[in-house]
Design a protein around this motif. Structure first.
Motif, PDB file in Angstrom:
ATOM      1  N   LYS A 168      55.667  49.193  41.252  1.00 53.40           N
ATOM      2  CA  LYS A 168      55.682  48.165  40.205  1.00 53.40           C
ATOM      3  C   LYS A 168      56.918  47.288  40.385  1.00 53.40           C
ATOM      4  N   LEU A 169      56.681  45.977  40.456  1.00 48.89           N
ATOM      5  CA  LEU A 169      57.784  45.016  40.576  1.00 48.89           C
ATOM      6  C   LEU A 169      57.988  44.347  39.206  1.00 48.89           C
ATOM      7  N   VAL A 170      59.224  44.414  38.716  1.00 46.59           N
ATOM      8  CA  VAL A 170      59.575  43.857  37.394  1.00 46.59           C
ATOM      9  C   VAL A 170      60.706  42.849  37.579  1.00 46.59           C
ATOM     10  N   ALA A 171      60.619  41.712  36.846  1.00 47.60           N
ATOM     11  CA  ALA A 171      61.702  40.710  36.847  1.00 47.60           C
ATOM     12  C   ALA A 171      61.778  40.085  35.458  1.00 47.60           C
ATOM     13  N   TYR A 172      62.967  40.120  34.818  1.00 47.02           N
ATOM     14  CA  TYR A 172      63.135  39.531  33.489  1.00 47.02           C
ATOM     15  C   TYR A 172      64.602  39.110  33.299  1.00 47.02           C
ATOM     16  N   LYS A 173      64.817  38.286  32.283  1.00 50.52           N
ATOM     17  CA  LYS A 173      66.161  37.786  31.976  1.00 50.52           C
ATOM     18  C   LYS A 173      66.690  38.509  30.745  1.00 50.52           C
ATOM     19  N   GLU A 174      67.945  38.941  30.824  1.00 47.58           N
ATOM     20  CA  GLU A 174      68.594  39.638  29.719  1.00 47.58           C
ATOM     21  C   GLU A 174      69.993  39.044  29.516  1.00 47.58           C
ATOM     22  N   GLY A 175      70.126  38.214  28.479  1.00 46.55           N
ATOM     23  CA  GLY A 175      71.407  37.546  28.265  1.00 46.55           C
ATOM     24  C   GLY A 175      71.686  36.553  29.375  1.00 46.55           C
ATOM     25  N   ASP A 176      72.852  36.690  30.006  1.00 46.46           N
ATOM     26  CA  ASP A 176      73.211  35.810  31.114  1.00 46.46           C
ATOM     27  C   ASP A 176      73.015  36.483  32.459  1.00 46.46           C
ATOM     28  N   THR A 177      72.099  37.493  32.506  1.00 47.65           N
ATOM     29  CA  THR A 177      71.796  38.165  33.777  1.00 47.65           C
ATOM     30  C   THR A 177      70.280  38.207  33.997  1.00 47.65           C
ATOM     31  N   ILE A 178      69.951  38.385  35.262  1.00 47.59           N
ATOM     32  CA  ILE A 178      68.547  38.580  35.649  1.00 47.59           C
ATOM     33  C   ILE A 178      68.423  39.989  36.217  1.00 47.59           C
ATOM     34  N   ILE A 179      67.404  40.721  35.734  1.00 48.52           N
ATOM     35  CA  ILE A 179      67.193  42.104  36.138  1.00 48.52           C
ATOM     36  C   ILE A 179      65.916  42.187  36.988  1.00 48.52           C
ATOM     37  N   PHE A 180      66.071  42.757  38.194  1.00 51.67           N
ATOM     38  CA  PHE A 180      64.918  43.103  39.029  1.00 51.67           C
ATOM     39  C   PHE A 180      64.800  44.621  39.039  1.00 51.67           C
TER      40      PHE A 180
END
Length: 591
Positions: A510-522
């Motif tokens: 499973k590939l996940v990508a989202y934005k959290e605050g001023d960071t991007i999480i993969f």
């Protein structure tokens, strides 16, 4: 030991200047105010005393005028030498009667008429041949209440009388000496004078030519008439006024109880301001008592005015000090702000102060220093940037041969089995992968390109693993439009296929990508065999030789590009699977 919280308290420069200035101003204002107050109170006391002295002086002059007017009545007899000779050589008979009727009695009556107030004259003559003439002489009657204005008596009537024996000139041998000294006249309350509020001027009559005593004159007047001006109201309703004779006995007490002078001093000590004025010509003195409360009331007024003036001066000086402190602290704050900006890496800030004072010199030195530091940092930055780019290129160059080797091995196996279509699809996929990887030589690519690149890689791997590989994507739209270091997802997918796939079973990714605050999480999540904590720690060891090369490569490239707060973290459990989290800043342009 001082608490750390106190150690961290920073007092601004402006507050320090203002605090020091306030201490100086406060000490100065308090000192000046105290001096002004004490000087004013002392001045009030002196002015009050001077005013009282003037008032007492007017009373003294009035009393002196009235006593002198009484004395002038006796002067008409004392200095009338014809009168003195007549009294000395008086003879009985017709001539004596005629002298008494036509000269002595009319003269006495005319003398009394010159008096400004009720007066009675008693003449004690030393010549027993002169006929006595008198009215009511009883001790229980007021001598000034009768109709007689003068009495003529023989001097022998005074023999054995106490007050006559106690007169000071009884001990003198020469009457002429007393006349020369001016002591032939004294004021006394004799006989019944004290009972009726009277006082008498006692004076010896003297024939200067023969130097012979001719008698004693007693001029009696109302004491209130003489001391009419001595009223305490003239110096203040709450004040007291006393008239004392030479023995310290009170002749008059206005505004307070009658007492001797010694008792007065003991009673009023510390409560009143005592002022004295001697009355010339008589051995009297006026004594005024002014309550200290009256002085305190005036002092209270002065104190109020002094406090108001001091407060106004303090406010004005504090305001002026605040203006100066604000002016200079503003310059200091400008320097501090510029230094803080320099600490944050802003070296283009400059300070502009006019003048030639120390602040202007500091500004010039700061500007020169920041300019020089900016130049040095630029040089160091460029050198570091070149080194970083070289390291990134080296790391990326190490990835490509590794991936190419594995892919070519897969194509070889497919060709050996005659799967021409799969070989074609795999070659097309690898071409797409490398097209995205090259990216015109840029190390930063859009997130969309990174996701497309890992998708191309998975397309190649689906041909290789067929139905053993299932992939799910959970890509949030807000990550699009940002940039990332290239080839950060593919190494983890490759690592899953090499190490997490076990036996003939399949694997899900499973590939996940989202934005959290001023960071991007993969996140790259699989349900493979997982690994223990020791294996995870060994992967991130810099000198590890077995496995984890691709993971360390991605972690190092991210930290080289963005800093140590970003990078890769791994969570895994044996038999459950592994979750890899990649954190990068949410940036829309190359840093």
């Amino acid at each position: 030991m001082m608490p750390n919280s106190l150690k961290r308290i920073a007092v601004p420069f402006g507050y320090k200047v203002m605090f020091s200035y306030l201490i100086f101003v406060l000490v100065a204002v308090l000192g000046i105010g105290y001096f002004a107050y004490t000087a004013s109170v002392d001045s009030i006391r002196r002015q009050t005393e001077a005013r009282m002295q003037d008032t007492l002086g007017q009373m003294r002059d009035n009393v002196n005028y009235k006593t002198e007017s009484v004395k002038r009545i006796s002067d008409l007899i004392f200095f009338d030498q014809t009168m003195q000779k007549t009294l000395r050589v008086f003879r009985l008979g017709f001539r004596g009667y005629e002298t008494t009727k036509e000269y002595l009695h009319p003269t006495f009556e005319n003398v009394i008429k010159l008096a400004s107030s009720k007066t009675r004259l008693k003449l004690y003559l030393n010549n027993p041949q002169i006929w006595e003439y008198y009215g009511d002489l009883s001790e229980d009657k007021d001598p000034l209440a009768g109709s007689n204005t003068f009495d003529v008596l023989h001097l022998s009537r005074l023999e054995g009388v106490p007050w006559y024996r106690e007169l000071p000139w009884q001990t003198e041998k020469s009457v002429a000496k007393d006349v020369f000294k001016g002591t032939e006249a004294v004021w006394r309350q004799v006989g019944n004078d004290a009972n009726f509020g009277n006082i008498s001027l006692l004076r010896r009559l003297f024939d200067i030519d023969e130097e012979q005593l001719t008698g004693v004159a007693q001029t009696t007047v109302r004491l209130d008439d003489l001391l009419e001006a001595a009223q305490h109201e003239k110096i203040g309703d709450e004040s007291r006024l006393y008239v004392y004779n030479s023995e310290g006995q009170a002749l008059r007490a206005s505004g307070g109880p009658s007492m001797t002078f010694n008792a007065l001093k003991q009673t009023v000590e510390g409560r009143f301001l005592l002022i004295e004025q001697p009355v010339p010509g008589v051995e009297w003195r006026l004594v005024a008592l002014v309550p200290n409360e009256l002085l305190e009331q005036e002092a209270e007024s002065v104190r109020t005015i002094t406090i108001a003036v001091c407060l106004a001066a303090l406010v004005l000086l504090v305001f002026i000090g605040w203006l100066f402190s604000r002016h200079y602290s503003k310059k200091v704050r400008g320097i501090v702000v510029s230094l803080n900006a320099m600490r944050e890496g802003e070296f283009r800030r400059r300070i502009h102060y006019s003048g030639r004072d120390e602040f202007a010199q500091i500004a010039m030195a700061f500007n020169r220093m920041s300019e020089h530091i900016d130049e040095l940092i630029r040089e160091v930055y460029l050198a570091d940037l070149q080194q970083k780019e070289a390291e990134l290129e080296s790391l990326q160059a190490q990835i490509n041969p590794h991936f190419l080797y594995n892919t070519l091995s897969s194509i070889s196996r497919l060709a050996k089995f005659g799967e021409t279509d799969n070989v074609h699809d795999m070659v097309t996929g690898i071409a797409k992968f490398y097209r995205l990887t090259l990216n015109e030589g840029r190390s930063l690519i859009p997130v969309e390109k990174e996701l497309e690149q890992v998708g191309a890689y998975l397309d190649i791997q689906r041909i290789k693993y067929r139905n053993k590989l299932e992939v799910w994507n959970d890509i949030h739209p807000e990550v699009r439009g940002h940039v990332t270091v290239k080839i950060i997802l593919q190494p983890f997918v490759e690592n899953i296929l090499e190490h997490a796939l076990f036996g003939s079973g399949g694997i899900r990714i499973k590939l996940v990508a989202y934005k959290e605050g001023d960071t991007i999480i993969f996140q790259v999540i699989d349900d493979g065999i997982g690994m223990d904590g020791r294996t995870i720690r060994r992967i991130f060891e810099p000198d590890a030789v077995n496995g984890g090369y691709g993971i360390r490569n991605v972690h190092k490239r991210i930290q080289l590009q963005y800093g140590v707060k970003y990078g890769v973290s791994i969570a895994s459990r044996r038999g459950i699977g592994t979750a890899v989290t990649i954190t990068i800043p949410a940036s829309r342009e190359a840093r």
